[in-house]
Design a protein around this motif. Structure first.
Motif, mmCIF file in Angstrom:
data_model
loop_
_atom_site.group_PDB
_atom_site.id
_atom_site.type_symbol
_atom_site.label_atom_id
_atom_site.label_comp_id
_atom_site.label_asym_id
_atom_site.label_seq_id
_atom_site.Cartn_x
_atom_site.Cartn_y
_atom_site.Cartn_z
ATOM 1 N N UNK A 66 0.850 -1.186 0.000
ATOM 2 C CA UNK A 66 0.000 0.000 0.000
ATOM 3 C C UNK A 66 0.888 1.239 0.000
ATOM 4 N N UNK A 67 0.830 2.035 -1.085
ATOM 5 C CA UNK A 67 1.622 3.254 -1.215
ATOM 6 C C UNK A 67 0.685 4.456 -1.128
ATOM 7 N N UNK A 68 0.747 5.157 -0.023
ATOM 8 C CA UNK A 68 -0.173 6.272 0.246
ATOM 9 C C UNK A 68 0.504 7.175 1.274
ATOM 10 N N UNK A 69 0.585 8.490 0.968
ATOM 11 C CA UNK A 69 1.320 9.374 1.880
ATOM 12 C C UNK A 69 0.500 9.800 3.089
ATOM 13 N N UNK A 70 -0.808 9.693 3.031
ATOM 14 C CA UNK A 70 -1.636 10.050 4.190
ATOM 15 C C UNK A 70 -1.739 8.821 5.098
ATOM 16 N N UNK B 164 -7.875 -4.382 3.649
ATOM 17 C CA UNK B 164 -7.311 -5.489 2.861
ATOM 18 C C UNK B 164 -6.908 -6.649 3.764
ATOM 19 N N UNK B 165 -6.409 -6.329 4.966
ATOM 20 C CA UNK B 165 -5.987 -7.373 5.881
ATOM 21 C C UNK B 165 -7.132 -8.233 6.379
ATOM 22 N N UNK B 166 -8.349 -7.697 6.282
ATOM 23 C CA UNK B 166 -9.515 -8.454 6.738
ATOM 24 C C UNK B 166 -9.956 -9.508 5.727
ATOM 25 N N UNK C 163 -12.711 -2.004 -3.066
ATOM 26 C CA UNK C 163 -11.255 -2.019 -2.928
ATOM 27 C C UNK C 163 -10.737 -3.458 -2.942
ATOM 28 N N UNK C 164 -11.357 -4.308 -2.172
ATOM 29 C CA UNK C 164 -10.938 -5.711 -2.104
ATOM 30 C C UNK C 164 -11.123 -6.390 -3.456
ATOM 31 N N UNK C 165 -12.272 -6.169 -4.089
ATOM 32 C CA UNK C 165 -12.541 -6.806 -5.381
ATOM 33 C C UNK C 165 -11.590 -6.295 -6.463
ATOM 34 N N UNK C 166 -11.282 -4.989 -6.421
ATOM 35 C CA UNK C 166 -10.364 -4.426 -7.420
ATOM 36 C C UNK C 166 -8.978 -5.041 -7.290
ATOM 37 N N UNK C 167 -8.516 -5.246 -6.067
ATOM 38 C CA UNK C 167 -7.209 -5.888 -5.855
ATOM 39 C C UNK C 167 -7.238 -7.306 -6.420
ATOM 40 N N UNK C 168 -8.311 -8.031 -6.156
ATOM 41 C CA UNK C 168 -8.417 -9.407 -6.677
ATOM 42 C C UNK C 168 -8.411 -9.413 -8.205
ATOM 43 N N UNK C 169 -9.154 -8.503 -8.808
ATOM 44 C CA UNK C 169 -9.248 -8.467 -10.274
ATOM 45 C C UNK C 169 -7.906 -8.107 -10.897
ATOM 46 N N UNK C 170 -7.210 -7.156 -10.301
ATOM 47 C CA UNK C 170 -5.900 -6.775 -10.843
ATOM 48 C C UNK C 170 -4.902 -7.925 -10.684
ATOM 49 N N UNK C 171 -4.965 -8.619 -9.562
ATOM 50 C CA UNK C 171 -4.063 -9.755 -9.350
ATOM 51 C C UNK C 171 -4.321 -10.855 -10.368
ATOM 52 N N UNK C 172 -5.575 -10.976 -10.807
ATOM 53 C CA UNK C 172 -5.941 -12.005 -11.782
ATOM 54 C C UNK C 172 -5.657 -11.567 -13.220
ATOM 55 N N UNK C 173 -5.208 -10.319 -13.388
ATOM 56 C CA UNK C 173 -4.903 -9.828 -14.725
ATOM 57 C C UNK C 173 -6.099 -9.243 -15.447
ATOM 58 N N UNK C 174 -7.202 -9.048 -14.729
ATOM 59 C CA UNK C 174 -8.408 -8.519 -15.361
ATOM 60 C C UNK C 174 -8.442 -6.993 -15.415
#
Length: 216
Positions: free
Chosen positions: A7-11, A22-24, A112-123
């Protein structure tokens, strides 16, 4: 397989919230955090994540430049941009830098959780709030990449049909229903489209479809 995420976020407060959300999820593990773009680039080396959640505006090195550096390397992780800015130019810049997805901070936690899963799957993932603006921008831009038509030349007629439906935002299930084929066959066609066009993921293939003039 567990999806590892940086997770890259300055705040700090926003970053802590993302880590908590995400940890949940049982299938996601946050393996690193970064407070600026340079730290995000370094985290790729030390943490080897499958996905990086990347803010756009950060000190030292902004999210676009960090994304460009990260995705230039072979076997790079997917970059999911998380930002409060939803103008089409920002989206275009992020996608051109190699991002696989774009999610607004106002999105629901489940997204957020679904987007991470989709990106990890290459979608890939585009926030529904910005899809219309992105497509309008791509249509107005017209064909720009000279190599784009060549990249589509290797596709079969059926794969072109699938790519057109992908560009219209259809899910694999919707493509299957429209073409009267199984979802397994659709997944194979999508994989071939991504591979033959040299795209990083589904999002990049859709951008190519618009830039090549395939969408008219």
């Amino acid at each position: 397989m567990t999806i590892t995420v940086v997770v890259a976020e300055d705040e700090a407060l926003v970053r802590a919230g993302c880590v908590l959300l995400l940890g949940a999820a049982a299938d996601i593990e946050v393996v690193g955090e970064a407070g600026d773009g340079a730290a995000a680039v370094a985290a790729v080396e030390t943490c080897s994540p499958r996905v990086i959640l990347m803010d756009l505006r950060m000190p030292v090195l902004d999210g676009i430049a960090a994304t460009r550096q990260i995705t230039a390397a072979p076997g790079a992780p997917a970059v999911l941009v998380l930002t409060t800015f939803h103008d089409a130019a920002a989206v275009q810049e992020a996608l051109a830098a190699g991002a696989s997805g774009f999610l607004l901070k106002q999105a629901a936690p489940a997204d957020l959780v679904e987007a991470v899963r989709r990106c990890a799957a290459g979608d890939g993932w585009l926030d529904p709030a910005i899809v219309g603006g992105v497509l309008d921008t791509l249509r107005r831009a017209g064909p720009r990449a000279a190599s784009a038509p060549a990249a589509l030349a290797a596709l079969t007629a059926r794969e072109r049909e699938v790519l057109v439906l992908m560009a219209h935002g259809r899910s694999n299930a919707e493509i299957s229903a429209e073409l009267f084929i199984s979802e397994a066959t659709t997944r194979t066609h999508v994989a071939h489209v991504i591979g033959k066009t040299g795209s990083r993921d589904r999002t990049q293939a859709v951008v190519l479809a618009y830039r090549s003039g395939l969408m008219g």
